[in-house]
Structure formats: structure tokens, C-alpha cells
Design a protein around this motif. Structure first.
Motif, PDB file in Angstrom:
ATOM      1  N   GLY A   7       0.883  -1.343  -0.068  1.00  0.00           N
ATOM      2  CA  GLY A   7      -0.089   0.053   0.037  1.00  0.00           C
ATOM      3  C   GLY A   7       0.840   1.065  -0.040  1.00  0.00           C
ATOM      4  N   GLY A   8       2.066   1.149  -0.531  1.00  0.00           N
ATOM      5  CA  GLY A   8       3.084   2.438  -0.457  1.00  0.00           C
ATOM      6  C   GLY A   8       2.593   3.463  -1.272  1.00  0.00           C
ATOM      7  N   ALA A   9       1.702   3.153  -2.285  1.00  0.00           N
ATOM      8  CA  ALA A   9       1.399   4.395  -3.172  1.00  0.00           C
ATOM      9  C   ALA A   9       0.164   5.028  -2.509  1.00  0.00           C
ATOM     10  N   GLY A  10      -0.236   4.734  -1.533  1.00  0.00           N
ATOM     11  CA  GLY A  10      -1.581   5.405  -0.875  1.00  0.00           C
ATOM     12  C   GLY A  10      -1.000   6.564   0.033  1.00  0.00           C
ATOM     13  N   VAL A  28      10.737  -1.102  -1.599  1.00  0.00           N
ATOM     14  CA  VAL A  28       9.954  -1.725  -2.583  1.00  0.00           C
ATOM     15  C   VAL A  28       8.612  -1.377  -2.244  1.00  0.00           C
ATOM     16  N   ILE A  29       7.711  -0.888  -3.242  1.00  0.00           N
ATOM     17  CA  ILE A  29       6.369  -0.800  -2.951  1.00  0.00           C
ATOM     18  C   ILE A  29       5.235  -1.852  -3.730  1.00  0.00           C
ATOM     19  N   VAL A  30       4.643  -2.384  -2.909  1.00  0.00           N
ATOM     20  CA  VAL A  30       3.614  -3.441  -3.862  1.00  0.00           C
ATOM     21  C   VAL A  30       2.193  -2.529  -3.217  1.00  0.00           C
ATOM     22  N   ASP A  31       1.290  -2.240  -4.549  1.00  0.00           N
ATOM     23  CA  ASP A  31       0.086  -1.655  -4.276  1.00  0.00           C
ATOM     24  C   ASP A  31      -0.768  -2.081  -5.475  1.00  0.00           C
ATOM     25  N   HIS A  79       3.178  -3.057   6.527  1.00  0.00           N
ATOM     26  CA  HIS A  79       1.697  -3.348   5.868  1.00  0.00           C
ATOM     27  C   HIS A  79       0.827  -2.272   6.031  1.00  0.00           C
ATOM     28  N   PHE A  80       0.496  -1.571   4.768  1.00  0.00           N
ATOM     29  CA  PHE A  80      -0.570  -0.518   4.920  1.00  0.00           C
ATOM     30  C   PHE A  80      -1.900  -1.022   3.880  1.00  0.00           C
ATOM     31  N   ALA A  81      -1.639  -1.886   3.303  1.00  0.00           N
ATOM     32  CA  ALA A  81      -2.594  -2.481   2.047  1.00  0.00           C
ATOM     33  C   ALA A  81      -3.927  -2.862   2.708  1.00  0.00           C
ATOM     34  N   GLY A  82      -4.968  -2.029   2.439  1.00  0.00           N
ATOM     35  CA  GLY A  82      -6.156  -2.501   2.923  1.00  0.00           C
ATOM     36  C   GLY A  82      -7.227  -1.165   2.752  1.00  0.00           C
ATOM     37  N   LEU A  83      -8.303  -1.557   3.001  1.00  0.00           N
ATOM     38  CA  LEU A  83      -9.539  -0.548   2.682  1.00  0.00           C
ATOM     39  C   LEU A  83      -9.845   0.048   4.093  1.00  0.00           C
ATOM     40  N   SER A 122      -0.271  -1.758   9.967  1.00  0.00           N
ATOM     41  CA  SER A 122      -1.164  -0.501  10.284  1.00  0.00           C
ATOM     42  C   SER A 122      -2.463  -0.699  10.690  1.00  0.00           C
ATOM     43  N   SER A 123      -2.631  -0.519  12.022  1.00  0.00           N
ATOM     44  CA  SER A 123      -3.800  -0.862  12.807  1.00  0.00           C
ATOM     45  C   SER A 123      -4.420   0.428  13.127  1.00  0.00           C
TER      46      SER A 123
END
Length: 337
Positions: A7-10, A28-31, A79-83, A122-123
């Protein structure tokens, strides 16, 4: 060390990537770009004069994620990826559980396969539900009042079980309060797809003329002016908290939990007044019914993070308002400007 940022582009992810790159880390970004923009990668490069590696991958796709892990020697994952929208989560709860819970499960399985066992998660302060008192300590009971918060709490429980089963993991659960603001450069900031779910981008989009008026959800809470009170924290302060958490994990911390907030609450109308002052514009608003899952007041006691991470918020409400307004003025249509 090489750090994977999901979620590094968020919004929060991009600001954290900037801080990591400025510290000299390989990133390294995965998004999957479902609620973010590839243009943020270009802006990160413009700020840092260095471009992070980027893969447009959904973390639920284990095959693609395995490929990324095979190409890099990761030491840690943030870990940021999520809604992340409370209101939306009440209308499409299964989508939130699928993204936030299943996505984290997939990520942890791939991490285990590659023996990468340092994770910053990321909680959210929503895991506390409707707290019996404020400020909120990490030791308070948990019990979310909406599907978004429950998805975060399920992941926290899952990571706790993972640590209990294998204490070679080092996991930091960072419970954010309400991130606002933008990078001083004005090059990156919050740019939600569609109508904003969070207060500050809604205010700035009204101020810039992109939206007609702000909806204030509820004016009958037991607060200073009847509107909801939240602990707003500058996104750059929040990003720096992740670097401090990585340092903590490097010392084999085990499983740790921290509030990241300022320790001070502001109401919706107080935030609106702050942005009117900075922008010089009158921001139209209407009172709307309370949203399901919302609570009256939520702000942190951040003293544990100060004691154990050597971290505390340094930027104030004026900084938050000024930086948000600078971003919105320079990018009236977000990254599409």
C-alpha cells in the motif's frame, strides 16, 4: 536493509516511503492501486531524488507476491494495504474482510515462506470501539463498532496468535488515530477516489470548489460543540513513527502495540474553523444524521510510544491545516491535476 511497503502508493504509505528513502533505506512498494495513484511514485521520486521499486500487485495474489519476494532480500515489511473507510465498511462489510483480513493472511504466509519475520502493521484506534473513557491507553479493552474496525481487530488477533505459535516473529501493531496533513513540498497528500470518506480531504475539496459543502454527521454528541471529537495527527509524524517501530523490531521486540496520536482531541467544527483560518475561505456545511458505527470522542494517550519508541507527534493543528491546504491548492484534482 530492503523494506517492503504494501500500500506504499497510498496516503500514509507514500509519506512513510519518503521518510524511509530520506533515511537511506532501500524500498519496494506493492500496491494494487484500488484507492491510490501510480503518480504518487513519480512524486516520491521528485521529493527524494530516488525512485522506489514498484509492483502493481494485489497482496491476495500469493503467486505474484511470491515473485516479488523472490526478487528481493527483504528484512522487514510495513503493511498498509487495505480498505479504510468506516462508513463504507458498514455497506460492503464482506469486501472489507476480504481485503483487510484475507490480504494480511496471504502476506503473512508469503513472509513465512521467505523467512521474513519483521512486520509493522497499520492498525487503527477503531479497535477500541466506543471507549468508556478518554484518553485511550493500549491496555484498554478492544471491541470495534464497525466492520472496518473489526477487520483490523481480527488481524491484530491473528498476528498475536502467529507470534504465540512462533516467537521468532517481531510484530508491531500501530494503532493510528486520525491522519491528516500532507508533505511540506505539496507534492503528495490524501487523494481518495470518489467522494472522500475522511473529514479533512472533504473540507479542503469544499474550500477549493471541488465539492459544494461538507456534511457534519451528528451535532448531538456529548462533546464541546455536539460534533465528533478525534485525535488528528500529521501524516509526517505518523510516518516517522513507522521508522521508530522498525528500530524497535530490529532489537527483537517480539509483539508490541502502540498508540500513534497527539493525545489531544478536536471536534469537527474546530477542524473546520482551523481550515477556514488557513484558507481564508468560508466552508459551507450542513448537519447530517449520525453515521452507523461512529462514536462521540476518541483520542489517545501516546505516552507508551514516547517511552519505548522515542517517538512523539511534533506538528500541530496549524501545520496540519496549512500542509493540507497547500496540497489541495496545488493539486485541486488530486494526482490527476
Amino acid at each position: 536493509m530492503t523494506i517492503l511497503v504494501t500500500g506504499g502508493a497510498g496516503y500514509i504509505g507514500s509519506h512513510t516511503v519518503v521518510e524511509l528513502l530520506n533515511q537511506g533505506e532501500e524500498v519496494v512498494i506493492v500496491d494494487n492501486l484500488c484507492n491510490s495513484h501510480a503518480a504518487s511514485i513519480d512524486r516520491i521520486e521528485e521529493i527524494c531524488q530516488k525512485r522506489p521499486a514498484f509492483y502493481q500487485v494485489d497482496i491476495r495474489d500469493k503467486a505474484e507476491l511470491n515473485t516479488v519476494f523472490s526478487q528481493h532480500n527483504f528484512t522487514s515489511v510495513i503493511h498498509f494495504a487495505g480498505l479504510k473507510a468506516v462508513g463504507e465498511s458498514t455497506t460492503i462489510p464482506l469486501h472489507y474482510y476480504q481485503n483487510n483480513v484475507s490480504g494480511t493472511l496471504s502476506l503473512c504466509e508469503v513472509m513465512a515462506e521467505h523467512n521474513v519475520k519483521n512486520l509493522v502493521f497499520s492498525s487503527s484506534a477503531t479497535v477500541y470501539g466506543d471507549p468508556h473513557t478518554v484518553p485511550i491507553l493500549e491496555s484498554f479493552p478492544t471491541g470495534a463498532t464497525n466492520p472496518y474496525g473489526r477487520s483490523k481487530l481480527i488481524v491484530e488477533d491473528m498476528l498475536s496468535d502467529l507470534y504465540k505459535s512462533d516467537d521468532s516473529w517481531n510484530i508491531a501493531l500501530l494503532r493510528y488515530f486520525n491522519p491528516v496533513g500532507a508533505h511540506k513540498s505539496g507534492l503528495i497528500g490524501e487523494d481518495p477516489n470518489g467522494i472522500p470518506n475522511n473529514l479533512v480531504p472533504y473540507i479542503t475539496q469544499v474550500a477549493v470548489g471541488r465539492l459544494a459543502q461538507l456534511s457534519v454527521f451528528g451535532d448531538d454528541y456529548n462533546t464541546v460543540d455536539g460534533t465528533g471529537v478525534r485525535d488528528y495527527i500529521h501524516v509526517v509524524d505518523l510516518a516517522k513513527g513507522h521508522l521508530k517501530a522498525l528500530n524497535k523490531l530490529a532489537a527483537n521486540s517480539g509483539l508490541v502495540t502502540y498508540n500513534l496520536g497527539t493525545g489531544k482531541g478536536y471536534s469537527v467544527l474546530e477542524m473546520l474553523a482551523a481550515f477556514e483560518k488557513v484558507s481564508g475561505k468560508s466552508i459551507a456545511y450542513q448537519i447530517a444524521p449520525r453515521r452507523p458505527g461512529d462514536i462521540a470522542a476518541c483520542y489517545s494517550d501516546p505516552s507508551l510510544a514516547k517511552a519505548e519508541l522515542d517517538w512523539q507527534a511534533e506538528l500541530n493543528l496549524d501545520d496540519m491545516a496549512e500542509d493540507s491546504w497547500r496540497w489541495q491548492q496545488g493539486n485541486p484534482n488530486g494526482f490527476a491535476s
